[in-house]
Design an enzyme around this catalytic site. Sequence first.
Site, PDB file in Angstrom:
ATOM      1  N   GLU A   1       0.879  -1.170   0.000  1.00 43.97           N
ATOM      2  CA  GLU A   1       0.000   0.000   0.000  1.00 43.97           C
ATOM      3  C   GLU A   1       0.918   1.222   0.000  1.00 43.97           C
ATOM      4  O   GLU A   1       1.721   1.404   0.928  1.00 43.97           O
ATOM      5  CB  GLU A   1      -0.894  -0.014   1.245  1.00 43.97           C
ATOM      6  CG  GLU A   1      -1.707  -1.296   1.409  1.00 43.97           C
ATOM      7  CD  GLU A   1      -3.004  -1.262   0.622  1.00 43.97           C
ATOM      8  OE1 GLU A   1      -3.339  -0.182   0.072  1.00 43.97           O
ATOM      9  OE2 GLU A   1      -3.687  -2.296   0.559  1.00 43.97           O
TER      10      GLU A   1
ATOM     11  N   GLU B   1     -13.959 -42.957 -38.101  1.00 45.43           N
ATOM     12  CA  GLU B   1     -15.298 -43.209 -37.574  1.00 45.43           C
ATOM     13  C   GLU B   1     -15.145 -43.316 -36.060  1.00 45.43           C
ATOM     14  O   GLU B   1     -14.542 -44.260 -35.545  1.00 45.43           O
ATOM     15  CB  GLU B   1     -15.861 -44.504 -38.151  1.00 45.43           C
ATOM     16  CG  GLU B   1     -15.928 -44.556 -39.671  1.00 45.43           C
ATOM     17  CD  GLU B   1     -17.161 -43.878 -40.229  1.00 45.43           C
ATOM     18  OE1 GLU B   1     -18.039 -43.495 -39.423  1.00 45.43           O
ATOM     19  OE2 GLU B   1     -17.261 -43.746 -41.465  1.00 45.43           O
TER      20      GLU B   1
END
Length: 1670
Positions: free
Chosen positions: A307, A709
């Site tokens: 901060e 497939e």
Amino acid sequence: MASSKLCVVYFVIFVCYQRGYGSSAANVVQNNDFRPYPKYDNYLDVTKKLNETVLQYPELSKFYSIGKSLQGRELWVVQLSSDVKSRTLLKPMFKYVANMHGDETVGRQLMIFLVDYLLKNYGRDERVTRLLDTTDIHIMPSMNPDGFENSAEGSCETKNDSSGRTNANGVDLNRDFPDQFDQNQNDHDYITTGRQNETLAVMTWIVSNPFVLSGNLHGGAVVASYPFDDSGTSRDCCEESKSPDDALFQSLARTYAAANPKMTEGSACPLEKFKNGITNGAMWYEVKGGMQDFNYVYSNCFEVTFELSCCKYPNASELSTEWENNRESLLSFMEAVHKGIKGLVLNDHGDPIEAARVSVEGIAHDIVTSKHGEFWRLLLPGTYTVNVSSPGYTSSQRQSVVVPENGTVIMNFTLQRLPRNASEDMKPEVMTHPLTNAEGFILPTSFYHHNYTEMENFLKSIAATYPSITRLYSVGKSVEGRQLYVIEITDNPGHHEPGEPEVKYVGNMHGNEVVGREVLLLLIKFLCENYGTNDTVSRIVNSTRIHIMPSMNPDGYVRAKVGDEDGVIGRENAHGIDLNRNFPDQYQQTKDNRVTEPETAAVMHWILSFPFVLSANLHGGALVANYPFDDNPPGRKGANPTPDDAVFRWLANSYAQAHPTMHKGLPCPLFTYDHFPGGITNGAVWYEVPGGMQDWNYVKAGTMELTLEIGCTKYPLAKDLPRYWSENREPLLQLLDKVHEGVSGFILDKNGDPVRNATITVSSPTIGALRDVHSAVDGDYWRLLPPGTYSLSVSSPGYITKTIQVEAPSSGTVNITLEKTEVTELNPGRWSRIYDFGLNENVAPVHGYSDQNTFMQQLQYLSLQHPDKAEMRNGVLRITDEMGAPEEGKLHMALVGSLFSSQPAGRELVLRVARHLLAGIAKQDPLVTNVLKNTVVVIVPGANPQMYDGSVCNPPAGPLDSGEAINPAVRSLLGVLNTEQPDAVLAVGGGSLRFSVPNAELDTVNEAVIKMLSDSYSEHMPAIKDCPATAVGNERWMNAENQILATVYQDFSVPMVVSHITCCQNPQLSQLTPLWMQNLRPLMRFISATQQGIRGRVVDPDGHPIRTAVVTITGSPRTVSVTKNNALFRFILPSGTYTLNVSANGYYHISRNFTVYTEQLTELKVELQPIPGASYHGYKRLQKLMLHLNSENADISKLYSLGKSSGEKDILVLDIFPRQTSGSKPIESLPTLALIGGLYAEPVTTELALRFAFHLLSERNSADSGDVSRVLKNARVMIMPVVNPDSLLENVTDSSEVISGSANSKNSHGVEIDKDFPTGELPKHILQPETHLLMKWLESVNPALVINLRASSVHVSVPSASGELSPLDKKALQDLGLLYASRNSAAGHANCTTGPNGNPTSAVVTAAEWNPQPGMMQEYSWRNAGVTQMDVYIDCYRKPHVSRLPGIWDENRAGLLALLSAPLISGLSGYVTDNANSPVAHAEIRVAGNQFVARTTEFGHFWRPLPFRNTEPELEVAASAPGYLSAARLLQLPESGEMHTPSALMFHIERDARVLGMPRLAFVVVAGAICLLIVILATCCYATWQRRRQTQYDKYSFMQLASERVSMFDDDDDDEKENEIFRTPFTDSRSDAKIDDDGIRPYYDKLINREDSETDSEEDEDIVLVRPQQ
């Protein structure tokens, strides 16, 4: 003197020390180039500044984005390192993240300063240089750019609504991360679901990179806060929550705080005190879902939160101070990344081990290795014991290490692999990631069937989210117009990187076989999400160009049904054709491939446009890997292997073996007779498929394709999709990887230039000779090979064949250099057999040049020899395949023998070309056959038939050797060109070794075409040498040649070049054969080059040719008229992207971009839409036209449906808006103007609405657009040509039929829409779908003005049908109507005889005066919706003759535009906002004394009409809304009646805090008092009632009636007994005295025993309630 000098020295030292030079960083020298500036950079500033900085320091920096914010802003990161392009092994990664809370801005700006500081000081400052040399630094200035843009400088605290702090969704990003104490913390869905864009981007960034240390910069305090931020106890604060590395975190926090003079004090901000300027996060206050805890728990990264300032957004003037306070801290904290231990973890083969776990005894927090086996473990100085473990390996020995005060100790570990059995070896290794779920995805994944729109949106979203590795494109459209999308995934999308193989996957070829479609969509998501985090995925994407087409048959998919196991519904395309039978077949033509379907044509062109090496076509209905050939020659059955059978088996096996069940070869339940050993099969063995795609890939394109497939059920339920994905993910990845196995490389000449189309032949003793492959454009080739030893030969015409031995896969990249050989060194006979089909006449000695007659006879002979391939016509020989068949789709190329009589060799060569072409097609040579299938080659003997007969090398020019157009020879040549209309012309001449091109000023397109054609010739010529100066001859023929070239270019705009092939104009006869041998290949390459370009067809929406169309290419003056039969056109073009322009009378002009690929002919179909007013549109044609208008103007328009009519037709809306830029207002905030047609069965209104839309869009860029420009810049226009589509005649024709009389507005339910609106006059009824949709539209959009087009008169009808209009509104509406009427002379004077009520009394009338009826839309709009609707009647006839439509448009255009723009130049306009400055929707705007109530849009905007010339000086206007206090303002009206802008009012209304007219607090007090009083009263009443009730109970009891069973009420003689009953005394029931059985007992007597109860119950006694005596 000496002492004074000494004082000065001491003073300087003292000052330096005070400025920081005497600190531990004494060697830092600040660079004067860097200066922090007092300004905050906004998002655009940051983007520009950082981009410019990176461009200035490309070797030290990189600029990238990790994602986007909610509002689309990039989350920029700058990477700084001395090896920024490739991080050095074991170089630790560090990051700073700032501005997580958008209003905490100091860190944001300091990061911008820091980037600048580090780059400018690198190389100048030892400390900074060391940092960038040893650390990989990543700096993110803003994690929340949306919040920053919503914050205000000088605001020290967060706003009350938290805006600015939070992101655009109002979410605090530092509460949005997964929290370690949540019970479901390890659940993938919990970790990712519901997170914000910014959070997900940062989470992915963190876990995708091996960051070691991080700083998170905040504001609002001055302290260093370290983990944990949360304790899981639900406390608010004040107790520490320590991490296992608590001591280390405290040290890291102190490192930063100690260097910050404010922070280290610990009391920089009021009421805050932090010892040494640091704090445990939870001790300060708990943060659940914080980022610093996420870093520590979910990654290797240690993060501390800093901060920096008490004020969150201080004034910019304080930034310099903040920089000085934090500079040293920022540097020191970055240096702390070099503490502890680091090293590599390898296996016993020396390969890195990813995700190995590094453990330190005594610290319950492990870290894991990177994909390169690296680890970094931050540790405080001391002695530690370390060990490493990894699944599949033995754990390492425990090692002791001493960590010093400074620096990092390197520790490497080698782990031994544990033995595992063969079955485990076969099991594919699944790469996992810390944040991936079981399916391998990082982000939430829903498994469901995507319809076409969902698939389209998914692909567009992926392309937008991952632009650096994806490109979305379409290869064409289906029969029904759906795009055939392909997404490209590679590290350099959009480009073929030389040497990088290209692979494609195709799904959903059969529309009802959907598993492949969904699996490919999931594969796309998987590859993109895991790129950069999964080593396998990253390697594949970085080294392969992957193309994925999820759906080749989107039309069939629409028809397919969920749950289809083996059906055929949806299998075929919209034409009913099986696309896997529609490709050209190598053996036969069938009914299914006789006509090529649009999907097939698009895919074939796509395949031939890219050098695909490997491919897979995903089907469903079985479980097998099928390989070519699929078909057999007629009459043959059984297996039909390709030359590459061994390679195909190897590829098919790789897929089947990686699949958990395919390799077992078991049949599907519905086909128990199928059996596939190993899960693979040759197609022809299973069942024959003529016209299949995989065979065509192999035969025509050389691409190795498998048909996979992948599931027994064709269209399974969505719940089964996760299983299909799980089964096929690894096989699909392994097949992609197979493209890199075998040999690949480049075929080059000795100069290093690529040799294109070289033939690579591979053979081995075990599998024989494989099919040849060919090098691509860049000379690169790829030859897939199973492991083994092979002989590889490379050959190319003009080069010496080279053969080498290769080993697969160990040989890997094999580059081969070929040496050229001169063709003239070959024996002519041998050369002819190799290159000229053995045509001895082309190389035989000649005894003289052919004269004109002899030459023509030889051409005639060729035409007689090959009547189906050649014909003589007008003195030229025309050669093409299928002579006599239509030629209009073919390119025409003219080959001119020579231009002058003195150059006879050219004529001899073109004769030989004719022979070569005809022999080649007879022998079915692929090159010649392909050329003649698409081209008509015109052999022109020469311009001058009078050939020179002599032996002089350079004879003088003949009498006809001039370039003037009047020259008969030139005229003859021009006549031939005019007849044949060639697309290119090549003349063969002599006299020099060069190319002649037109010397006129060429346009860019033709200049590029001429260069391409010239290069195609010259690239294959022997090395050109200069001719001797004496051999050049005179200048006359050169000037004449230039004249001819210029004339051809000016008259025909076609490219013409002259190839001069010999120094002598008249070479010796002995030189003809060498000249032919030298020039055959260049001549054929020139002819082949004419195959490159475009060919197309112009049709109308019904597919009919538009034979009047003309076509141009932007940049070229050439105008091509389409052919007269099928409307075909063609252009020869170099590779590149062009703009095609097509126009025709009565149709919209169209411009379309297209791409031409090398050696490919791009096929185009151009559909022109008829201009409204030229014809009537049925519903389907209207749909197509609106789609066209939208697609041509996609930057300013959007087409969508308002909903379905009762007849299930879409009510289409074309939404037109200003072009959107970064600073544009949201479209929804603009005033909306609407024009609708087709409410009634009036086709003319629909046509005029369409014409209006076309006018707006076509005039958008016109300088003289006037009202159009004003409207498109300032408003949103919504055009609905037919709001009642059921009433539109589907088969509207352009016949002479004229429909007049009154119209109806009935829909398919037989209800008239314009009589269905709830205006109050009608009884309650069920609204029609159209009515409901229009009402909902009026309410949600709230247009300022609606113009409803009508027919049967020419006038304007204004509200109101009830006739209730105030003078103000009546005048305002009258003025609006006159805007239209004053510009249409017929308004009010049309004298129509077709209307229901005759002619109106004036040009503008109210609905009450003209055809009033209940339920009108106009009345509902005015009275109920607060919308001004003007009904404009445009013609007397509902459907006038088509020839009148242009005139009707001309009459109405100016009036409609003027009326539509009225809200922009008149009336009252404004906004209503609340006290938070947010718009108030649906507020009501009233003008005193007027009934009309306008309403605000969702963005708070309103408009209402006012008179143009004001009769009142001011108006009182009020704004009100539910829940708000009303506000009123006086509007001062200008005295002049000029219309420029509307009068404007802004209303700010406050929320109504009153309750029942009282202030909220007073109401609460009064209400509380009343409630209390009620409670008290209720309590008292209850107590009173209870007392009375108890008294009643005391006075009543039950007693037995007399045993004689005589009624007590019988009035007989025995009154004594009755009296006795009432005289009997009552004994207190609550006493303990025993009562006789015959006595009286109260009903609640506790003394009654069980026997008494039973006795009483058995006796049939009556009970009565009596009042005893007192």
